[in-house]
Scaffold this active site. Sequence first.
Site, PDB file in Angstrom:
ATOM      1  N   CYS A 114       0.815  -1.223   0.000  1.00 56.10           N
ATOM      2  CA  CYS A 114       0.000   0.000   0.000  1.00 56.10           C
ATOM      3  C   CYS A 114       0.844   1.267   0.000  1.00 56.10           C
ATOM      4  O   CYS A 114       0.338   2.352  -0.301  1.00 56.10           O
ATOM      5  CB  CYS A 114      -0.951   0.004   1.189  1.00 56.10           C
ATOM      6  SG  CYS A 114      -2.231  -1.240   1.010  1.00 56.10           S
ATOM      7  N   HIS A 255      -3.260   7.354   1.851  1.00 53.57           N
ATOM      8  CA  HIS A 255      -3.668   6.026   1.403  1.00 53.57           C
ATOM      9  C   HIS A 255      -5.050   5.732   1.995  1.00 53.57           C
ATOM     10  O   HIS A 255      -5.321   6.038   3.151  1.00 53.57           O
ATOM     11  CB  HIS A 255      -2.646   5.003   1.890  1.00 53.57           C
ATOM     12  CG  HIS A 255      -3.064   3.590   1.653  1.00 53.57           C
ATOM     13  ND1 HIS A 255      -3.458   3.143   0.413  1.00 53.57           N
ATOM     14  CD2 HIS A 255      -3.177   2.531   2.497  1.00 53.57           C
ATOM     15  CE1 HIS A 255      -3.786   1.860   0.510  1.00 53.57           C
ATOM     16  NE2 HIS A 255      -3.627   1.479   1.757  1.00 53.57           N
ATOM     17  N   ASN A 285      -9.937   0.001  -0.687  1.00 58.78           N
ATOM     18  CA  ASN A 285      -8.472   0.084  -0.703  1.00 58.78           C
ATOM     19  C   ASN A 285      -7.952  -0.525  -2.010  1.00 58.78           C
ATOM     20  O   ASN A 285      -7.998  -1.741  -2.190  1.00 58.78           O
ATOM     21  CB  ASN A 285      -7.939  -0.678   0.516  1.00 58.78           C
ATOM     22  CG  ASN A 285      -6.427  -0.646   0.613  1.00 58.78           C
ATOM     23  OD1 ASN A 285      -5.738  -0.205  -0.303  1.00 58.78           O
ATOM     24  ND2 ASN A 285      -5.906  -1.138   1.729  1.00 58.78           N
TER      25      ASN A 285
HETATM   26  N1  ACO Z   1     -18.406  -8.083   8.786  1.00 55.96           N
HETATM   27  C1  ACO Z   1     -18.858  -8.302  10.016  1.00 55.96           C
HETATM   28  N2  ACO Z   1     -18.055  -8.641  11.051  1.00 55.96           N
HETATM   29  C2  ACO Z   1     -16.733  -8.738  10.808  1.00 55.96           C
HETATM   30  C3  ACO Z   1     -16.199  -8.525   9.521  1.00 55.96           C
HETATM   31  C4  ACO Z   1     -17.093  -8.182   8.502  1.00 55.96           C
HETATM   32  N3  ACO Z   1     -16.685  -7.943   7.238  1.00 55.96           N
HETATM   33  N4  ACO Z   1     -14.864  -8.682   9.593  1.00 55.96           N
HETATM   34  C5  ACO Z   1     -14.570  -8.982  10.846  1.00 55.96           C
HETATM   35  N5  ACO Z   1     -15.702  -9.032  11.599  1.00 55.96           N
HETATM   36  C6  ACO Z   1     -15.850  -9.314  13.011  1.00 55.96           C
HETATM   37  C7  ACO Z   1     -14.654 -10.056  13.561  1.00 55.96           C
HETATM   38  O1  ACO Z   1     -14.808 -11.434  13.375  1.00 55.96           O
HETATM   39  C8  ACO Z   1     -14.688  -9.667  15.026  1.00 55.96           C
HETATM   40  O2  ACO Z   1     -15.624 -10.478  15.696  1.00 55.96           O
HETATM   41  P1  ACO Z   1     -15.268 -11.071  17.163  1.00 55.96           P
HETATM   42  O3  ACO Z   1     -15.107  -9.838  18.021  1.00 55.96           O
HETATM   43  O4  ACO Z   1     -16.449 -11.889  17.456  1.00 55.96           O
HETATM   44  O5  ACO Z   1     -13.985 -11.811  16.977  1.00 55.96           O
HETATM   45  C9  ACO Z   1     -15.265  -8.248  15.018  1.00 55.96           C
HETATM   46  O6  ACO Z   1     -15.876  -8.088  13.731  1.00 55.96           O
HETATM   47  C10 ACO Z   1     -14.236  -7.169  15.211  1.00 55.96           C
HETATM   48  O7  ACO Z   1     -13.103  -7.468  14.374  1.00 55.96           O
HETATM   49  P2  ACO Z   1     -11.832  -6.544  14.369  1.00 55.96           P
HETATM   50  O8  ACO Z   1     -10.819  -7.117  13.435  1.00 55.96           O
HETATM   51  O9  ACO Z   1     -11.401  -6.212  15.760  1.00 55.96           O
HETATM   52  O10 ACO Z   1     -12.449  -5.238  13.740  1.00 55.96           O
HETATM   53  P3  ACO Z   1     -11.736  -3.853  13.572  1.00 55.96           P
HETATM   54  O11 ACO Z   1     -12.534  -2.819  14.258  1.00 55.96           O
HETATM   55  O12 ACO Z   1     -10.266  -3.925  13.892  1.00 55.96           O
HETATM   56  O13 ACO Z   1     -11.849  -3.597  12.010  1.00 55.96           O
HETATM   57  C11 ACO Z   1     -10.497  -3.802  10.027  1.00 55.96           C
HETATM   58  C12 ACO Z   1     -11.276  -4.529  11.110  1.00 55.96           C
HETATM   59  C13 ACO Z   1     -11.441  -2.894   9.273  1.00 55.96           C
HETATM   60  C14 ACO Z   1      -9.888  -4.827   9.078  1.00 55.96           C
HETATM   61  C15 ACO Z   1      -9.392  -2.976  10.675  1.00 55.96           C
HETATM   62  O14 ACO Z   1      -8.683  -3.775  11.580  1.00 55.96           O
HETATM   63  C16 ACO Z   1      -8.406  -2.362   9.704  1.00 55.96           C
HETATM   64  O15 ACO Z   1      -8.727  -1.453   8.974  1.00 55.96           O
HETATM   65  N6  ACO Z   1      -7.144  -2.816   9.693  1.00 55.96           N
HETATM   66  C17 ACO Z   1      -6.074  -2.186   8.919  1.00 55.96           C
HETATM   67  C18 ACO Z   1      -6.216  -2.362   7.434  1.00 55.96           C
HETATM   68  C19 ACO Z   1      -5.015  -1.714   6.761  1.00 55.96           C
HETATM   69  O16 ACO Z   1      -4.704  -0.566   6.958  1.00 55.96           O
HETATM   70  N7  ACO Z   1      -4.271  -2.446   5.992  1.00 55.96           N
HETATM   71  C20 ACO Z   1      -3.012  -1.919   5.477  1.00 55.96           C
HETATM   72  C21 ACO Z   1      -3.030  -1.724   4.091  1.00 55.96           C
HETATM   73  S1  ACO Z   1      -3.364  -3.174   3.184  1.00 55.96           S
HETATM   74  C22 ACO Z   1      -1.969  -3.545   2.191  1.00 55.96           C
HETATM   75  O17 ACO Z   1      -0.869  -3.122   2.434  1.00 55.96           O
HETATM   76  C23 ACO Z   1      -2.162  -4.556   1.089  1.00 55.96           C
END
Ligand code: ACO
Length: 330
Positions: A114, A255, A285
């Site tokens: 990214c 980004h 993304n």
């Molecule tokens: N729909 C519904 N529920 C979901 C989903 C979904 N799509 N995905 C995960 N959940 C659930 C999980 O299972 C979890 O349930 P649990 O508490 O029962 O275990 C709950 O939602 C919370 O999950 P978290 O992972 O804690 O959710 P979070 O608030 O952290 O959001 C997210 C997840 C959006 C992926 C976030 O962590 C994020 O944005 N991470 C960084 C992404 C990023 O910047 N990536 C870098 C660039 S990518 C690259 O370089 C290729």
Amino acid sequence: MAKRAIITGVGHYAPPHIMTNHDIEKLVDTNDEWIVSRTGIRERRILDKELGTSYMGVEAIKMLMKDKDLDPKDIDAIIVATVTPDTIFPSTSCRIQEAIGAVNAFGVDLNAACSGFVYALMTGASYIETGRYKKVLVVGADKMSSILNFKDRATCVLFGDGAGVVLLEPGDDPDSGVLDCVLRSDGSGKDCLYMEAGGSLHPASHETVDKEMHFIYQDGRTVFKFAVTRMADVSAEILERNNISGSDLRYFIPHQANLRIIEAAAKRMKLEPEQVVVNIERYGNTTAGTIPLALSEVYYSGGLKKGDLLVFSAFGAGFTWGSALVRWAI
Ligand code: ACO
């Protein structure tokens, strides 16, 4: 004094096919409210199965060439930032070079996930600053749908396909163009965000396919924590070391991985909402595509004028992260 690299043209491409959060609800156990509140994403674009990343790069360059009246024979170099090359080799940049008829250009791919566009911008700017090259295309493009597991709700809701490009040329004004870059890597992040198979460690085999190792995997919570702090760190650092305050910026073009990560960085930089460019709701993304795509949208909407100060910031797999300070010069 060495020449500065100035951005003299931009272009972008987003495939016409839209996949909304409601479409994804039919594939995995998720819902529009969860996706919007956690990420800011409402829809993303999906490229046709039979087309590769180079197609989007070429379309973005065509938009730039039309705006700039650029002769492809005058292009010296094409740098393509991507994690979804058409093939591991030959490079996507060579495919693009052939497709646009840039017969005098060399092409090279660059992988910083990214952060790829910020890394590639720095690389292209350095080519210009040496005085050796006069016209360098820097493309950020990814077909993330080609490595997404549409059975994994933790990742498939986050990404989309798209591309953007900038043209770099030499400029005489030392206060215009790509003024500074901060680039960082931390390889300890390799176990948090990756695609395991397809490289020399795990070449494609029946086993890698059975184990679904050709898809993106992400430990979202850990990546989120790193991204929030690291992207804000480099965004603040590039302002501080250039004696600039947030209010001096015309736009922060981050980004687009998660709206909450963008807001954290913007807060550290003390920016007003109208200074922060956000299009994540429409594209998700697009990895290396996000920043040039957003920049190009701002440009074609008439939002940029000569002298505007811009900061680009990104965080991605590796981990990699970085920021760039640019004064708009056209
Ligand atoms: N729909 C519904 N529920 C979901 C989903 C979904 N799509 N995905 C995960 N959940 C659930 C999980 O299972 C979890 O349930 P649990 O508490 O029962 O275990 C709950 O939602 C919370 O999950 P978290 O992972 O804690 O959710 P979070 O608030 O952290 O959001 C997210 C997840 C959006 C992926 C976030 O962590 C994020 O944005 N991470 C960084 C992404 C990023 O910047 N990536 C870098 C660039 S990518 C690259 O370089 C290729």
